[in-house]
Design an enzyme around this catalytic site. Structure first.
Site, short mmCIF file in Angstrom:
data_model
loop_
_atom_site.label_atom_id
_atom_site.label_comp_id
_atom_site.label_asym_id
_atom_site.label_seq_id
_atom_site.Cartn_x
_atom_site.Cartn_y
_atom_site.Cartn_z
N ASP A 139 0.73 -1.39 0.01
CA ASP A 139 -0.04 0.12 -0.17
C ASP A 139 0.67 1.32 0.02
O ASP A 139 0.42 2.29 0.53
CB ASP A 139 -0.96 -0.04 1.15
CG ASP A 139 -2.15 1.06 1.00
OD1 ASP A 139 -2.17 1.44 0.05
OD2 ASP A 139 -2.52 1.54 2.23
N CYS A 193 -21.71 -10.68 -3.02
CA CYS A 193 -22.47 -9.66 -2.45
C CYS A 193 -24.08 -9.72 -2.58
O CYS A 193 -24.80 -9.33 -1.73
CB CYS A 193 -22.22 -8.06 -2.77
SG CYS A 193 -20.57 -7.64 -2.16
N CYS A 199 -23.58 -1.88 3.37
CA CYS A 199 -22.40 -0.95 3.37
C CYS A 199 -22.55 0.22 2.81
O CYS A 199 -22.05 1.27 3.21
CB CYS A 199 -21.11 -1.77 2.87
SG CYS A 199 -21.46 -2.13 0.85
N CYS A 203 -23.40 4.49 5.37
CA CYS A 203 -22.49 5.33 5.24
C CYS A 203 -22.97 6.57 5.65
O CYS A 203 -24.04 7.25 5.13
CB CYS A 203 -22.10 5.46 3.55
SG CYS A 203 -20.99 6.81 3.45
N CYS A 219 -15.94 10.61 1.92
CA CYS A 219 -15.81 9.57 2.74
C CYS A 219 -15.01 10.25 3.87
O CYS A 219 -14.02 10.54 4.00
CB CYS A 219 -14.92 8.55 2.16
SG CYS A 219 -14.25 6.95 3.26
N CYS A 246 -12.96 5.48 9.49
CA CYS A 246 -14.53 5.11 9.62
C CYS A 246 -14.38 3.68 9.31
O CYS A 246 -14.17 3.43 8.01
CB CYS A 246 -15.30 5.91 8.73
SG CYS A 246 -17.16 5.61 8.63
N CYS A 249 -19.05 0.99 7.18
CA CYS A 249 -19.06 0.15 5.98
C CYS A 249 -18.58 -1.23 5.99
O CYS A 249 -18.79 -2.34 5.31
CB CYS A 249 -18.84 0.65 4.64
SG CYS A 249 -16.95 1.06 4.33
N CYS A 253 -20.93 -5.40 7.25
CA CYS A 253 -20.70 -6.42 6.06
C CYS A 253 -21.40 -7.66 6.86
O CYS A 253 -20.76 -8.28 7.94
CB CYS A 253 -19.65 -6.40 5.82
SG CYS A 253 -19.63 -7.89 4.37
#
Length: 376
Positions: A139, A193, A199, A203, A219, A246, A249, A253
């Site tokens: 990342d 999904c 999700c 939000c 976001c 945050c 979401c 799940c």
């Protein structure tokens, strides 16, 4: 003396076995020298301006669109996942308005440090034994790890755009070793999904334009971590007491019913980073901030953005007793902190904010802060 048995070859099976032995939760392989839809999805994200202040996403768009754009010799990827599942559902913490909520992933050690050390160990052993060139990523470079995880079968990219696993839910860190070797790929995962949109619906800021389409500018993770300066007035009340990231979401799940608590102790929450009082956090000076968040991802955003976030949480606390914690920052050296302090006090006691305006307005040199005072 008995002869030592020969080392097994560094083939696909050994790559996975060595990865799991080092503590990774999943290890799978995919090819990277093929076209993929992720390139077009990223181009659309950038074209719509969803990246906000993350200018590097536009600047490195071509390199990000495909692994071979960054390294032409890349042929395969070993995709590794590390579970960071929390012990408890983080959503109830949002009701404790006098406490600041830090995203689950940032409540202890920086995952980049934990994963990269192990990933480098795998890559070193493989490269030395096979002679194949390798590069590792956690990342920190223009590589799209999530589509690679989907392609390798680690999980699928859910409607919240994050990777979902049938074994670990939405709680996975990802790392990748690219290699010039042509490895046998695993089967990709399919999207499970279905018609679920939990999700999307949870939000707070309605950051999902459509399923699988996120406008980062709305976001809360982006706002609290990446966004510099003052946060839009319309979004501040929606942030609640989230002061870094945050989890909404992710936490909602349904696949989390199969999730497992992280085995890695470095991802277990440090007491001072879970449920810390806003009043205490607001008192942190530069040295105190660096000390409390030593080794944590939170440290990377710096004190200014962090205190800005804390002040917004104070404004959302409905607790007038926190006004002194905000008032102390009306003379802070950072304009975004002063502005957020003005807003927080006005949210808690409009009349008292008027009183403070008489003391601070004339001496305020920043136009944005003066505009905030003008709105009281």
């Amino acid at each position: 003396m008995a002869k030592r048995p020969p080392e097994p070859p560094w083939d696909e099976a050994r790559l996975k076995a060595e990865s799991l032995a080092l503590g990774f939760s999943a290890a799978r392989i995919c090819r990277v020298d093929e076209a993929w839809a992720a390139a077009d999805h990223l181009a659309d994200f950038v074209a719509k301006g969803y990246f906000g202040q993350m200018q590097w996403m536009e600047d490195t768009l071509y390199r990000r669109q495909h692994p071979t754009h960054m390294w032409a010799e890349a042929r395969s990827a070993l995709v590794l996942a590390l579970n960071y599942g929390p012990q408890h559902n983080p959503l109830p913490l949002l009701e404790r308005r006098q406490e600041g909520v830090i995203s689950v992933y940032a409540q202890n050690a920086d995952y980049h440090d934990v994963m990269k050390k192990r990933l480098k160990q795998i890559a070193r052993g493989y490269a030395q034994s096979t002679g194949h060139d390798v590069k590792v990523f956690v990342d920190t470079a223009p590589l799209m790890e999530k589509p690679l995880a989907h392609k390798a079968g680690i999980g699928w990219q859910g409607k919240h755009t994050n990777v979902v696993s049938r074994e670990f839910g939405s709680w996975l860190f990802l790392g990748v070793m690219l290699t010039a070797a042509k490895l046998t790929p695993d089967e990709p995962e399919v999207d499970h999904c279905g018609s679920c949109r939990k999700c999307l619906d949870i939000c707070p800021t309605k950051a999902f334009v459509n399923p699988y389409e996120l406008d980062a500018r709305r976001c809360i993770s982006y706002l609290t971590i990446e966004h510099k300066g003052a946060i839009d007035r319309a979004l501040r009340p929606l942030m609640g007491n989230r002061i870094y990231g945050c989890d909404d979401c992710l936490a909602i799940c349904p696949w989390n019913k199969f999730a497992q608590t992280a085995q890695e102790s470095a991802f277990h929450p440090r007491p001072e980073l879970k449920g810390a009082l806003l009043a205490d956090l607001s008192d942190l000076d530069e040295a105190g901030f660096r000390e409390v968040f030593r080794g944590s991802p939170v440290k990377r955003i710096g004190r200014e953005r962090f205190i800005r976030n804390v002040l917004i949480a104070i404004g959302n606390s409905a607790e007038p007793g926190l006004i002194p914690a905000a008032e102390r920052h009306l003379s802070d050296g950072a304009a975004s902190i002063r502005l957020s302090a003005v807003w927080a006090i006005a949210q808690l006691d409009q009349a008292y904010a008027h009183t403070l305006k008489a003391r601070h307005y004339e001496g305020e040199a920043d136009s944005a802060v003066r505009e905030e005072w003008d709105l009281i």
